[in-house]
Motif scaffolding. Structure first.
Motif, PDB file in Angstrom:
ATOM      1  N   UNK A   1       0.430   0.248  -0.222  1.00 21.04           N
ATOM      2  CA  UNK A   1      -0.186   0.504   1.077  1.00 21.04           C
ATOM      3  C   UNK A   1      -0.405   1.993   1.286  1.00 21.04           C
ATOM      4  N   UNK A   2       0.570   2.801   0.880  1.00 23.53           N
ATOM      5  CA  UNK A   2       0.432   4.247   1.032  1.00 23.53           C
ATOM      6  C   UNK A   2      -0.679   4.780   0.137  1.00 23.53           C
ATOM      7  N   UNK A   3      -0.809   4.252  -1.058  1.00 18.04           N
ATOM      8  CA  UNK A   3      -1.895   4.679  -1.947  1.00 18.04           C
ATOM      9  C   UNK A   3      -3.259   4.331  -1.350  1.00 18.04           C
ATOM     10  N   UNK A   4      -3.373   3.175  -0.718  1.00 19.04           N
ATOM     11  CA  UNK A   4      -4.628   2.809  -0.059  1.00 19.04           C
ATOM     12  C   UNK A   4      -4.963   3.804   1.046  1.00 19.04           C
ATOM     13  N   UNK A   5      -3.965   4.183   1.828  1.00 17.47           N
ATOM     14  CA  UNK A   5      -4.182   5.137   2.916  1.00 17.47           C
ATOM     15  C   UNK A   5      -4.571   6.507   2.373  1.00 17.47           C
ATOM     16  N   UNK A   6      -3.902   6.936   1.316  1.00 15.62           N
ATOM     17  CA  UNK A   6      -4.220   8.237   0.721  1.00 15.62           C
ATOM     18  C   UNK A   6      -5.640   8.253   0.174  1.00 15.62           C
TER      19      UNK A   6
END
Length: 253
Positions: free
Chosen positions: A108-113
């Motif tokens: 999820x954090x990679x998607x946001x980044x």
């Protein structure tokens, strides 16, 4: 058997499955309209302690699965490299991909980044066309004219190779991603733009010239449009006079 069942079967045989903390699937099976040639793209996010990565392909019950196994720190390096080259394939895959597993919240954090990175729209990159670039554009067209006037058998090959280089320079200058597979769709299809997170190109006159250069069959008409496109790109960059061209730089050693 659908793709989810085939993916599950594939994962059962992955030798490092205990290292997997996240799974993201992307591509046409997720964004829509897969064809008989579509494969299933799968990102396997590995735990932060591993020191390896792997990519490969496996056919499972007729479905080609293309997989990418990386720890998140390596994926972030791909993000940086793709951003610098204005080729946001990795970011697009994560933004449009579907999370199937996320043990640590890292996917999820990679998607946001990835989203935050593309939101910058490459405003921090210098993509100006240099005088040397402009000379290259002039030289490509000069070679193409010679090939056309001599009616050389390799004219079509030279034409499309040069057009590819010309479009690559133009798209980089306006800070738009360039992909040979999607450039025509970017010009003509909102479906393609949505699928690959592309924006409509800014100059309608240049857009039509690019489209003509790609789709016209008549060589003379293609040459006319190529020349007009070349001149338009020169106009955007202060013009170019071959008689006044010079480029001075330091030696390498």
């Amino acid at each position: 058997m659908d793709w989810e069942e085939k993916l599950k079967k594939f994962l059962e045989d992955v030798e490092y499955k205990d290292d997997i903390v996240g799974i993201l699937v992307c591509g046409s099976f997720i964004t829509g309209n897969p064809s008989s040639h579509s494969d299933l793209d799968v990102h396997l996010i590995l735990n932060k302690n591993v020191n390896y990565r792997e990519r490969g392909n496996k056919i499972v019950d007729g479905l080609l699965i293309e997989y990418f196994a990386n720890p998140s720190r390596q994926i972030r390096e791909y993000f940086k490299s793709d951003y610098k080259g204005i080729r946001p394939m990795s970011q697009t895959q994560f933004i449009t991909g579907k999370i199937l597993l996320d043990k640590t919240g890292e996917v999820k954090e990679l998607k946001l980044e990835a989203s935050r990175m593309l939101d910058r729209q490459y405003s921090d990159l210098n993509t100006d066309i240099s005088e040397l670039d402009k000379y290259g554009i002039w030289d490509m067209f000069d070679d193409l004219k010679d090939s056309f006037e001599r009616n050389r058998e390799d004219f079509d090959f030279l034409y499309y190779c040069n057009l590819d280089k010309l479009l690559s320079l133009y798209m980089k200058q306006i800070k738009y991603p360039y992909n040979k597979k999607t450039i025509l769709g970017n010009l003509t299809s909102e479906i393609i733009r949505n699928k690959y997170l592309l924006k409509e190109l800014p100059n309608s006159e240049i857009n039509k010239l690019i489209e003509n250069c790609i789709i016209l069959n008549d060589k003379e008409e293609r040459m006319k449009n190529y020349e007009l496109l070349t001149n338009k790109i020169f106009e955007l960059n202060g013009g170019f006079d071959i008689d006044k061209f010079k480029f001075k730089s330091q030696v390498d050693c």
